[in-house]
Design an enzyme around this catalytic site. Structure first.
Site, short mmCIF file in Angstrom:
data_model
loop_
_atom_site.label_atom_id
_atom_site.label_comp_id
_atom_site.label_asym_id
_atom_site.label_seq_id
_atom_site.Cartn_x
_atom_site.Cartn_y
_atom_site.Cartn_z
N LYS A 75 49.92 -50.55 -18.93
CA LYS A 75 49.19 -49.28 -18.97
C LYS A 75 47.71 -49.62 -19.16
O LYS A 75 47.39 -50.63 -19.81
CB LYS A 75 49.72 -48.43 -20.14
N SER A 150 51.18 -39.34 -21.73
CA SER A 150 50.06 -39.97 -21.04
C SER A 150 50.45 -41.19 -20.20
O SER A 150 49.67 -41.59 -19.33
CB SER A 150 49.00 -40.39 -22.05
N SER A 174 54.24 -39.95 -25.40
CA SER A 174 53.62 -40.41 -24.16
C SER A 174 54.42 -41.43 -23.36
O SER A 174 54.05 -41.75 -22.24
CB SER A 174 52.23 -40.99 -24.45
#
Lengths: 496, 100
Positions: A75, A150, A174
Site C-alpha cells: 500500500k 482506505s 481499512s
C-alpha cells in the site's frame, strides 16, 4: 495463476519461473491495475532482476520461504528504500524513502517480490479510495462503485487477479471493508502483531498492517511472514510470529460463535447483506459450531469514539508535514510560519484537513475533557464489552459493513454518513483485537463480507474458522468479469 | 444551536497551521458542527470513574541493549530536503540579524 496458491504450486513444480510470473503480473498491473485506478506505481526492472535471483534460489532448492518468487504490492503508505511513498497526498508527492520499512524488508527477506504500490485514501483517511491524488479506484465487480477504503487499491488488485496478495493497513476497517466490497479475504491482526516500522502513521494506537488474499490459508502464509517482534516499533508485541497454517484443520466442532444482538438490529443493515451473513453463520453452524447470543452494549457509541480518538492522534502525527525536511514545500515563502501554513494548506486534501481540524479541536484547551478524554473512557467500556463477550464465546461474527459497495461519489460530500458505515469495523481497532472479513455471498451481484472477531492474539482461531468456511463454500472462487472494463471506465471518466 | 463557530474553526486552523479559504471556512464549520453533533451522544454515557484507554494492549516502555549502531547517513537524510545548505535543511530566515 491469479491466486497465491496456484502461483506457489507453479513455482514449486517449475511450471513457470518467477521471472515469467512477474512479467505476467506487471502486464496485468499495467493493464487492469492502472485501468481500475488500483495501481499507482510499478518498479518493473528492479522486480524482474529480483525475480531472476529468486529463480536461482528456487532452482537450487534454496527457497527462503513459501512466498519465494511471488509478486505482491505494498500500500502506498509503506516505505521501501529508494522507492516513492506518497500516501496518495500532494504533500508527499516528491518523497523517496531513505530507509527500508519492516514490510518490504521482511517480505523481500522471504524471497517475495515487491512489484509496486496500490492506491488508497490520502493518509488512509477514507472509506472509498476517492480521496486520492491519483483519482479513485474502481470496484472490479462494478466500476461505477467504490472498492472501499482506505486500502481500496489493494483489495481491487487481488479481486481482479493482478496479484495473489497485497498488504493493507487498517485503522478503523481499512483492510476489512474494502475486502468485503471486493470479495476477498482481509485481516487486521492483533494490535502490535505486525511491525509498524516504515508505515506512515495515521492514528498510532489504532493502525495495524495485514494481508489481503483470496483464501484464509493464503492469509495465514502472508501473516506468518510479516508478523513477529520488531524492536524498532515500541508497540510491537514481544511474541514470535505465530504458526498459523497448522491450525487450519477444518474443524470447528464445538466452536462457540457469539452473535452480538447489536450487530443484527432491524433497519441498520441492508437486509440482503444480513441474509448473506446469516447464511454464512448457518454454514459454520452446520459444520459443528455452536451459536450463542452475546451483547456489545456500547456499539452505538463506537463511531463517535473512534473519530475522536483517531483524529486527535492524526492531528499530532501529521504535524510533521511542515515543508522543512521532506515532502512538498510551498514556493516563494517569506518566513517560517508561512512555509508551514502554505505547505500544509496546499499539500493536504479536504478530508485530511477536516480530520486535522477535528483532532486539533478536541485536543485543545477547554474541549480535551469533554471530547478526547471522554472518548478514551468510552474506549475502555468498548474493551470491557469484548472481554465480557469472550467469556461466553470463542469468536464473534457479524457483517463487515452495513451494505455492499456504494457508488462512486455517493458519500464523498457527506462525511458523517461516510463515518457511520464504520460501525462494525472500528471496535476491533479500539479494542486492539484481530478481525477478518471473508466473502460470504453476493447481493445484486456485489460481494458481501462476513466479519469474524477474535480475542487478542487469536489469529489462529479466526483463520481456522475462515478456512473451514471456505472449505464448504466457493464464494472465494468467483471472479469479476473484466472484459470491456477499460471502455466502461473511460466512459465513466468522460461523464464525470 | 451550532456547536462550533467560524471563530473556533479559525482559531483551530491557526493552531494546526492551516490556512482556509472563505469557502473552506464555511464548509469546514458546517462539517465539524455535524461531526461534533454526532460525537455529543457520548455525553449521555456516565463515565464517572472509568479509566481512559490510550492503548488497547497494555504496554510498558520496552528497553533494549544500548549499543552503538550506524545511523542514517547525512547525505541520505538530506535526499528529500526541499532546500539544503551543506549538510543542513535550509528554511526561511527565522531571526533578523546582521548582514541583512
Amino acid at each position: 495463476m491469479d491466486s497465491l496458491t496456484s502461483q506457489r504450486a507453479g513455482l514449486e513444480s517449475g511450471e513457470f519461473s518467477s521471472v515469467e510470473l512477474v512479467e505476467a503480473t506487471l502486464s496485468r498491473a499495467e493493464a487492469e491495475g492502472r485501468t481500475l485506478g488500483a495501481v499507482v506505481g510499478l518498479r518493473g526492472e528492479s522486480a524482474l532482476s529480483e525475480a531472476a535471483a529468486s529463480d536461482s534460489r528456487l532452482r537450487a532448492g534454496e527457497a527462503r520461504s513459501p512466498l519465494e518468487g511471488t509478486p505482491f504490492l505494498l500500500k502506498d503508505n509503506m516505505v521501501m528504500q529508494g522507492e516513492p511513498t506518497t500516501c496518495a497526498s500532494k504533500i508527499l508527492e516528491p518523497f523517496i524513502s531513505p530507509y527500508e520499512g519492516a514490510m518490504a524488508e521482511k517480505l523481500r527477506a522471504a524471497g517475495a517480490i515487491v512489484i509496486g504500490r496500490t492506491n488508497m485514501d490520502e493518509f488512509a483517511m477514507g472509506s472509498s479510495t476517492e480521496n486520492s491524488i491519483f483519482g479513485p479506484s474502481h470496484n472490479p465487480w462494478d466500476p461505477t462503485r467504490t472498492c472501499g477504503g482506505s486500502s481500496g487499491g489493494a483489495a481491487a488488485v487481488v479481486a481482479a487477479g493482478v496479484t495473489g496478495y497485497a498488504l493493507g493497513s487498517d485503522t478503523g476497517g481499512s483492510i476489512r471493508q474494502p475486502a468485503s466490497f471486493c470479495g476477498v479475504v482481509g485481516m487486521k491482526p492483533t494490535y502490535g502483531r505486525v511491525s509498524r516500522f516504515g508505515l506512515v502513521a495515521f492514528a498510532s494506537s489504532l493502525d495495524q498492517i495485514g494481508p489481503m488474499t483470496r483464501t484464509a490459508r493464503e492469509c495465514a502464509w502472508v501473516l506468518e511472514a510479516i508478523s513477529g517482534h520488531d524492536e524498532r516499533d515500541s508497540t510491537s508485541i514481544p511474541e514470535p510470529a505465530p504458526r498459523l497454517e497448522s491450525a487450519l484443520d477444518g474443524d470447528v466442532s464445538g466452536l462457540r460463535i457469539g452473535l452480538p444482538k447489536e450487530y443484527f438490529v432491524e433497519g441498520g443493515t441492508d437486509p440482503e447483506v444480513l441474509a448473506r451473513v446469516h447464511a454464512g453463520i448457518k454454514e459454520l453452524e452446520s459444520a459443528g459450531a455452536k451459536i450463542v447470543e452475546v451483547s456489545l452494549p456500547h456499539t452505538e457509541y463506537v463511531v463517535a469514539t473512534y473519530y475522536l480518538v483517531a483524529t486527535a492522534e492524526a492531528s499530532s502525527n501529521l504535524a510533521r508535514y511542515d515543508g522543512a525536511r521532506y515532502g512538498r514545500r510551498a514556493e516563494g515563502v517569506q518566513d517560517l510560519d508561512e512555509m508551514y501554513r502554505r505547505s500544509r494548506s496546499e499539500g493536504f486534501g479536504d478530508e485530511v484537513k477536516r480530520r486535522i481540524l477535528l483532532g486539533t479541536y478536541v485536543l485543545s484547551a477547554g474541549y480535551f475533557d469533554a471530547y478526547y478524554r471522554k472518548a478514551q473512557q468510552v474506549r475502555t467500556l468498548v474493551r470491557n464489552d469484548f472481554q465480557k463477550a469472550f467469556d461466553t464465546c470463542d469468536l464473534i461474527a457479524g457483517p463487515t459493513y452495513p451494505e455492499t459497495a456504494f457508488g462512486l461519489g455517493a458519500k464523498v460530500d457527506d462525511p458523517v454518513s461516510m463515518y457511520l458505515g464504520d460501525i462494525f469495523t472500528v471496535s476491533a481497532n479500539l479494542a486492539g483485537l484481530p478481525a477478518i472479513s471473508i466473502p460470504c455471498g453476493f447481493a445484486e451481484g456485489r460481494p458481501v463480507g462476513l466479519q469474524l472477531l477474535g480475542p487478542a492474539l487469536g489469529e489462529a482461531g479466526l483463520l481456522r474458522a475462515a478456512d473451514a468456511f471456505q472449505r464448504r463454500t466457493d464464494f472465494h472462487e468467483k471472479r469479476p468479469v473484466l472484459d470491456g472494463i477499460s471502455e466502461r471506465i473511460q466512459e465513466l471518466e468522460k461523464a464525470r | 444551536m451550532s456547536r462550533i463557530s467560524p471563530e473556533d474553526v479559525k482559531r483551530t486552523a491557526a493552531l494546526a497551521r492551516l490556512s482556509l479559504s472563505d469557502d473552506e471556512m464555511e464548509s469546514m464549520t458546517r462539517d465539524l458542527d455535524r461531526i461534533l453533533e454526532h460525537a455529543d451522544q457520548l455525553k449521555a454515557l456516565d463515565t464517572e470513574g472509568i479509566e481512559p484507554t490510550a492503548h488497547a494492549i497494555p504496554l510498558r516502555t520496552p528497553l533494549r541493549v544500548d549499543r552503538a549502531a550506524p545511523a542514517i547517513d547525512p547525505e541520505q537524510a538530506l535526499l528529500n530536503a526541499p532546500l539544503r545548505e551543506g549538510t543542513a535543511f535550509a528554511v526561511p530566515k527565522v531571526i533578523d540579524g546582521e548582514g541583512e
